[in-house]
Design an enzyme around this catalytic site. Sequence first.
Site, mmCIF file in Angstrom:
data_model
loop_
_atom_site.group_PDB
_atom_site.id
_atom_site.type_symbol
_atom_site.label_atom_id
_atom_site.label_comp_id
_atom_site.label_asym_id
_atom_site.label_seq_id
_atom_site.Cartn_x
_atom_site.Cartn_y
_atom_site.Cartn_z
ATOM 1 N N SER A 44 1.037 -1.176 0.042
ATOM 2 C CA SER A 44 0.019 -0.014 0.087
ATOM 3 C C SER A 44 0.925 1.312 0.020
ATOM 4 O O SER A 44 1.536 1.367 -1.098
ATOM 5 C CB SER A 44 -0.890 0.113 1.277
ATOM 6 O OG SER A 44 -1.889 0.940 1.066
ATOM 7 N N ASP A 66 -9.513 -4.496 -5.907
ATOM 8 C CA ASP A 66 -8.757 -3.455 -4.955
ATOM 9 C C ASP A 66 -9.723 -2.168 -4.829
ATOM 10 O O ASP A 66 -9.352 -1.625 -6.115
ATOM 11 C CB ASP A 66 -7.360 -3.179 -5.072
ATOM 12 C CG ASP A 66 -6.692 -2.540 -3.768
ATOM 13 O OD1 ASP A 66 -7.369 -1.772 -3.268
ATOM 14 O OD2 ASP A 66 -5.395 -2.693 -3.660
ATOM 15 N N HIS A 95 -7.828 -5.227 -1.379
ATOM 16 C CA HIS A 95 -6.338 -4.475 -1.062
ATOM 17 C C HIS A 95 -5.473 -5.518 0.047
ATOM 18 O O HIS A 95 -4.073 -5.426 -0.140
ATOM 19 C CB HIS A 95 -6.876 -3.337 -0.122
ATOM 20 C CG HIS A 95 -5.562 -2.400 -0.186
ATOM 21 N ND1 HIS A 95 -4.823 -1.879 -1.064
ATOM 22 C CD2 HIS A 95 -5.071 -2.067 0.898
ATOM 23 C CE1 HIS A 95 -3.709 -1.168 -0.803
ATOM 24 N NE2 HIS A 95 -3.967 -1.092 0.513
#
Length: 721
Positions: A591, A666, A698
């Site tokens: 991320s 995601d 995600h």
Amino acid sequence: MKKLLFVLLLFMSMGMQAQTPLTLEEIYTGAFRAKGMDELQAMKLSNQYTVLNTDRSTRSQQIDLYDYATLKKISTLLDTKNHQALSEGIDSYTFSSDEKQILIANNSSPIYRHSFTADYYVYEVATKSLRKVLEQVQEPIFSPDGTKIAYAKSNNLFIYDLASGQSTALTTDGEKNAIINGITDWVYEEEFAFVRAFDWSKDSQKIAFIRFDEREVPEFSMDVYGKNLYPNQERFKYPKAGEKNALVSLHIYDVKTGAKKEVNLSQYNDFYIARMRWTNDANVLCAQVLNRHQNNLDLLFIDGTTAVAQVVLNEKDKAYVDVTDNLTFLKDNSFIWTSEKDGWNHIYLYDKTGKLKNQVTKGNWEVTAYYGFDEKTKTVFYQSTENGSTLRDVYRIGLDGKKKVKLSNQAGTSAATFSPNFEFFIHSYSSATVPPTYTLNQAKDGAQVQRIVDNSALTEKLKKYDLPTKEFLVITTEKGHQLNAWMIKPKNFDATKKYPVFMYQYSGPGSQQVANDWLDTNDYWFMMLAQQGYITVCVDGRGTGFKGAAFKKCTQKELGKYEVEDQIDAAKVIGSYAYVDKNRIGIFGWSYGGFMASNCLFKGADVFKMAIAVAPVTNWRFYDSIYTERYLQTPQENPSGYDENSPINHVSKLKGSFLLIHGTADDNVHVQNSMQMIEALVQANKQFDWAIYPDKNHGIYGGKTRLQLYTKMTNFIKEKL
């Protein structure tokens, strides 16, 4: 002499064999999961608490009631084996205000990170009767008098009457991707971290709610491939940086008359209602309103009859103001509030008009959790970093800021759940070497009464692995920045050898990875890599949290600039260690950490040999409005802040080995980020590796996904580093 050498070699061989190697299968199937206290809830009307226990032999769950003073189980309030409807288990539960009813969720179906729909049952504690009341609804909550349940379904709000079994609609204009009543939109849920945007007044006479009009918010589409002949397409509203947000409004519904009033917020333009709840005064609603830049916050008190709002507290900041969840109203509606306004997060007391009465805590350290206020003794209980930014301790202090007492005494991470009368607390503790333990302690001095749960079985299980330990240190960069770090070396570390280094970080604003607490799943992976001859290092650079507002907010308008500098500079320091091969340093992140790993490899091409980026933001223009603009303002206002620090614009600098990973479903960091990064790398004629996980969000998990993913990353490290 030969015989002695043979015996010595045999002894060394036996010692080496004593270290059982960790495996990815063990790590990612939960073999080292620590025991905890699931769904621990302190009761409010008695000196008791409940825990959701699981009996694996009967495949059932129990909501058990315990006494704080003795820790003895008083009773089992509910056992699922007695109720066929709950055969699939309990997902969560909440009590009515009188604690005579329990609202139980099961058959949950996730929507986004926090949101879900579920079936709900009401359980009568006295009669042990269970009845299903709602199917696939969101965020139901008892009215304070226990006679009704407010809930959301299909973007509308309803009230369910427990006596009649009938539901009444509060709103009727809810529509997917258009109007949402009482539930937050995608970006609020993700960035303000709440879903339920409605609340009962203390007298059960009114419900306040936020309405989201997202008709003008740009729509994002996402293919879901599944196993059918044609994929499905999910479409949802997602405001990217600089784009239109949902228009929000605040409303008050009168339960008796059915009348609705809109709160007049016409003085605000392009704003957020970041929090909303009723105060102890049944006719006073409060709301936290932020401007779009999020550097001006107003705490409003709103008259429940007239819907007129007044500002009782204002906070401004050159960078941004953090929304607080620590707002606590005392009996006279004076309130406790936490703020960074003196440069560190501390506790403040205001009267009901918003006049500051006292700053309760002070110092160059942060309050990290607010636990509660004891009216009888006028005492505040909290957690802080007073003994170091990587540590957490529990304290009590008078509301006047005097008579502070430290209630925890072990170096590591301590947290607390206090009994309703504040005589005891359940103390959870862990460190990098001690797995979680739970003890009963006295609130007056922190003295331990008895142990509740420990993880001695896990400690014993881990002995055969002879795991290395995390060493905590401070790295001083060439520019003079002092950065917290941890390092994991091979157990058979030899200072005369040269080791490859694998760096891990996240680096997002206010985050922390260098903390003295128990191992997470990644830590076991890092230790597995240490067993295979790698040194793993984690560094928290500028922009991370718990070292004061100046350290955290120095990255404002330049998100990714100073954080990347610090990782590159820290790698240079580590590379200068005699036992490190400076030509074999890699970096990994997920991320925000994936954004960082990409930038570090591109901008630090002569320092890093390889990088793995999972679900990275590759261009801040692709990410959501609330998060991105908090730190960068809009792309229209700050184009260079976006473009200079987005890795997609630096692909031409790639020299090392790069592995890019993303899930196609995601909803947070869209796969668009990686797809456009791939195209940029291709057009720069750069060779790299990539992996796309169909229909994974995600977190990239489900079935064997994590095992396959970490096997791929491990193999990449072995091959490239």
